[in-house]
Design a protein around this motif. Sequence first.
Motif, PDB file in Angstrom:
ATOM      1  N   ILE A  31       0.833  -1.202   0.000  1.00  0.00           N
ATOM      2  CA  ILE A  31       0.000   0.000   0.000  1.00  0.00           C
ATOM      3  C   ILE A  31       0.867   1.251   0.000  1.00  0.00           C
ATOM      4  O   ILE A  31       0.605   2.209  -0.738  1.00  0.00           O
ATOM      5  CB  ILE A  31      -0.959  -0.020   1.214  1.00  0.00           C
ATOM      6  CG1 ILE A  31      -1.986  -1.133   1.023  1.00  0.00           C
ATOM      7  CG2 ILE A  31      -1.644   1.320   1.404  1.00  0.00           C
ATOM      8  CD1 ILE A  31      -2.792  -1.431   2.258  1.00  0.00           C
ATOM      9  N   TRP A  32       1.927   1.256   0.808  1.00  0.00           N
ATOM     10  CA  TRP A  32       2.843   2.400   0.860  1.00  0.00           C
ATOM     11  C   TRP A  32       3.490   2.625  -0.512  1.00  0.00           C
ATOM     12  O   TRP A  32       3.613   3.759  -0.974  1.00  0.00           O
ATOM     13  CB  TRP A  32       3.906   2.160   1.929  1.00  0.00           C
ATOM     14  CG  TRP A  32       4.942   3.222   1.993  1.00  0.00           C
ATOM     15  CD1 TRP A  32       4.806   4.469   2.510  1.00  0.00           C
ATOM     16  CD2 TRP A  32       6.287   3.132   1.506  1.00  0.00           C
ATOM     17  NE1 TRP A  32       5.997   5.157   2.388  1.00  0.00           N
ATOM     18  CE2 TRP A  32       6.902   4.365   1.770  1.00  0.00           C
ATOM     19  CE3 TRP A  32       7.021   2.117   0.879  1.00  0.00           C
ATOM     20  CZ2 TRP A  32       8.230   4.612   1.420  1.00  0.00           C
ATOM     21  CZ3 TRP A  32       8.327   2.375   0.542  1.00  0.00           C
ATOM     22  CH2 TRP A  32       8.915   3.596   0.807  1.00  0.00           C
ATOM     23  N   LEU A  33       3.883   1.540  -1.172  1.00  0.00           N
ATOM     24  CA  LEU A  33       4.492   1.652  -2.494  1.00  0.00           C
ATOM     25  C   LEU A  33       3.513   2.248  -3.493  1.00  0.00           C
ATOM     26  O   LEU A  33       3.876   3.133  -4.279  1.00  0.00           O
ATOM     27  CB  LEU A  33       4.947   0.271  -2.972  1.00  0.00           C
ATOM     28  CG  LEU A  33       5.548   0.195  -4.370  1.00  0.00           C
ATOM     29  CD1 LEU A  33       6.833   1.004  -4.442  1.00  0.00           C
ATOM     30  CD2 LEU A  33       5.801  -1.234  -4.764  1.00  0.00           C
ATOM     31  N   LYS A  34       2.267   1.797  -3.477  1.00  0.00           N
ATOM     32  CA  LYS A  34       1.276   2.337  -4.403  1.00  0.00           C
ATOM     33  C   LYS A  34       1.007   3.814  -4.130  1.00  0.00           C
ATOM     34  O   LYS A  34       0.857   4.604  -5.064  1.00  0.00           O
ATOM     35  CB  LYS A  34      -0.032   1.543  -4.305  1.00  0.00           C
ATOM     36  CG  LYS A  34       0.065   0.167  -4.917  1.00  0.00           C
ATOM     37  CD  LYS A  34       0.340   0.271  -6.391  1.00  0.00           C
ATOM     38  CE  LYS A  34       0.451  -1.073  -7.038  1.00  0.00           C
ATOM     39  NZ  LYS A  34       0.806  -0.991  -8.445  1.00  0.00           N
ATOM     40  N   LEU A  35       0.938   4.204  -2.878  1.00  0.00           N
ATOM     41  CA  LEU A  35       0.676   5.609  -2.543  1.00  0.00           C
ATOM     42  C   LEU A  35       1.844   6.501  -2.958  1.00  0.00           C
ATOM     43  O   LEU A  35       1.640   7.577  -3.507  1.00  0.00           O
ATOM     44  CB  LEU A  35       0.406   5.762  -1.041  1.00  0.00           C
ATOM     45  CG  LEU A  35      -0.905   5.162  -0.545  1.00  0.00           C
ATOM     46  CD1 LEU A  35      -0.982   5.271   0.966  1.00  0.00           C
ATOM     47  CD2 LEU A  35      -2.097   5.843  -1.188  1.00  0.00           C
ATOM     48  N   THR A  36       3.064   6.053  -2.704  1.00  0.00           N
ATOM     49  CA  THR A  36       4.216   6.871  -3.078  1.00  0.00           C
ATOM     50  C   THR A  36       4.418   6.875  -4.591  1.00  0.00           C
ATOM     51  O   THR A  36       4.915   7.852  -5.136  1.00  0.00           O
ATOM     52  CB  THR A  36       5.503   6.378  -2.383  1.00  0.00           C
ATOM     53  OG1 THR A  36       5.708   4.999  -2.694  1.00  0.00           O
ATOM     54  CG2 THR A  36       5.405   6.550  -0.881  1.00  0.00           C
ATOM     55  N   GLU A  37       4.023   5.803  -5.267  1.00  0.00           N
ATOM     56  CA  GLU A  37       4.144   5.763  -6.726  1.00  0.00           C
ATOM     57  C   GLU A  37       3.244   6.824  -7.356  1.00  0.00           C
ATOM     58  O   GLU A  37       3.648   7.517  -8.286  1.00  0.00           O
ATOM     59  CB  GLU A  37       3.768   4.366  -7.213  1.00  0.00           C
ATOM     60  CG  GLU A  37       3.920   4.178  -8.705  1.00  0.00           C
ATOM     61  CD  GLU A  37       3.509   2.779  -9.142  1.00  0.00           C
ATOM     62  OE1 GLU A  37       4.078   2.306 -10.131  1.00  0.00           O
ATOM     63  OE2 GLU A  37       2.632   2.186  -8.502  1.00  0.00           O
ATOM     64  N   GLU A  38       2.031   6.965  -6.828  1.00  0.00           N
ATOM     65  CA  GLU A  38       1.119   7.981  -7.347  1.00  0.00           C
ATOM     66  C   GLU A  38       1.663   9.379  -7.091  1.00  0.00           C
ATOM     67  O   GLU A  38       1.564  10.250  -7.941  1.00  0.00           O
ATOM     68  CB  GLU A  38      -0.259   7.817  -6.706  1.00  0.00           C
ATOM     69  CG  GLU A  38      -0.994   6.582  -7.164  1.00  0.00           C
ATOM     70  CD  GLU A  38      -2.309   6.389  -6.445  1.00  0.00           C
ATOM     71  OE1 GLU A  38      -2.714   7.302  -5.703  1.00  0.00           O
ATOM     72  OE2 GLU A  38      -2.917   5.326  -6.621  1.00  0.00           O
ATOM     73  N   ASP A  40       4.811  10.207  -6.852  1.00  0.00           N
ATOM     74  CA  ASP A  40       5.940  10.414  -7.755  1.00  0.00           C
ATOM     75  C   ASP A  40       5.454  10.766  -9.158  1.00  0.00           C
ATOM     76  O   ASP A  40       6.041  11.610  -9.837  1.00  0.00           O
ATOM     77  CB  ASP A  40       6.825   9.162  -7.806  1.00  0.00           C
ATOM     78  CG  ASP A  40       7.611   8.937  -6.521  1.00  0.00           C
ATOM     79  OD1 ASP A  40       7.715   9.895  -5.736  1.00  0.00           O
ATOM     80  OD2 ASP A  40       8.095   7.818  -6.316  1.00  0.00           O
ATOM     81  N   GLU A  41       4.384  10.115  -9.609  1.00  0.00           N
ATOM     82  CA  GLU A  41       3.857  10.420 -10.938  1.00  0.00           C
ATOM     83  C   GLU A  41       3.331  11.848 -10.996  1.00  0.00           C
ATOM     84  O   GLU A  41       3.529  12.546 -11.988  1.00  0.00           O
ATOM     85  CB  GLU A  41       2.749   9.427 -11.298  1.00  0.00           C
ATOM     86  CG  GLU A  41       3.251   8.028 -11.605  1.00  0.00           C
ATOM     87  CD  GLU A  41       2.124   7.042 -11.849  1.00  0.00           C
ATOM     88  OE1 GLU A  41       0.958   7.456 -11.817  1.00  0.00           O
ATOM     89  OE2 GLU A  41       2.432   5.863 -12.084  1.00  0.00           O
ATOM     90  N   GLU A  42       2.666  12.294  -9.924  1.00  0.00           N
ATOM     91  CA  GLU A  42       2.166  13.668  -9.892  1.00  0.00           C
ATOM     92  C   GLU A  42       3.318  14.667  -9.915  1.00  0.00           C
ATOM     93  O   GLU A  42       3.240  15.688 -10.598  1.00  0.00           O
ATOM     94  CB  GLU A  42       1.302  13.878  -8.642  1.00  0.00           C
ATOM     95  CG  GLU A  42      -0.020  13.139  -8.695  1.00  0.00           C
ATOM     96  CD  GLU A  42      -0.795  13.256  -7.401  1.00  0.00           C
ATOM     97  OE1 GLU A  42      -0.341  13.971  -6.489  1.00  0.00           O
ATOM     98  OE2 GLU A  42      -1.856  12.625  -7.288  1.00  0.00           O
ATOM     99  N   ALA A  43       4.397  14.365  -9.198  1.00  0.00           N
ATOM    100  CA  ALA A  43       5.546  15.257  -9.189  1.00  0.00           C
ATOM    101  C   ALA A  43       6.183  15.330 -10.568  1.00  0.00           C
ATOM    102  O   ALA A  43       6.585  16.417 -11.024  1.00  0.00           O
ATOM    103  CB  ALA A  43       6.569  14.785  -8.156  1.00  0.00           C
ATOM    104  N   LEU A  44       6.255  14.204 -11.264  1.00  0.00           N
ATOM    105  CA  LEU A  44       6.834  14.198 -12.610  1.00  0.00           C
ATOM    106  C   LEU A  44       5.959  15.007 -13.571  1.00  0.00           C
ATOM    107  O   LEU A  44       6.458  15.731 -14.439  1.00  0.00           O
ATOM    108  CB  LEU A  44       6.992  12.764 -13.118  1.00  0.00           C
ATOM    109  CG  LEU A  44       8.118  11.944 -12.480  1.00  0.00           C
ATOM    110  CD1 LEU A  44       8.059  10.503 -12.966  1.00  0.00           C
ATOM    111  CD2 LEU A  44       9.462  12.553 -12.785  1.00  0.00           C
ATOM    112  N   GLU A  45       4.634  14.886 -13.429  1.00  0.00           N
ATOM    113  CA  GLU A  45       3.736  15.641 -14.302  1.00  0.00           C
ATOM    114  C   GLU A  45       3.899  17.135 -14.063  1.00  0.00           C
ATOM    115  O   GLU A  45       3.903  17.936 -15.012  1.00  0.00           O
ATOM    116  CB  GLU A  45       2.282  15.227 -14.048  1.00  0.00           C
ATOM    117  CG  GLU A  45       1.953  13.840 -14.572  1.00  0.00           C
ATOM    118  CD  GLU A  45       0.558  13.387 -14.186  1.00  0.00           C
ATOM    119  OE1 GLU A  45      -0.191  14.214 -13.622  1.00  0.00           O
ATOM    120  OE2 GLU A  45       0.214  12.232 -14.459  1.00  0.00           O
TER     121      GLU A  45
END
Length: 51
Positions: A31-38, A40-45
Amino acid sequence: MRALRIIAIALLVTLAALVVIPLVVLAGLFIWLKLTEEADEEALELEQEGA
């Protein structure tokens, strides 16, 4: 006979804990990995929009 039953129950509880605790830890990490992955994607966008 009663002592044997108590030992058997204690053994079953211990085995259950040995199975359940690692599964809970792995679920939490997933769950932590999925939350941080999202995040990270927002930061890249945001970086791509700013550039």
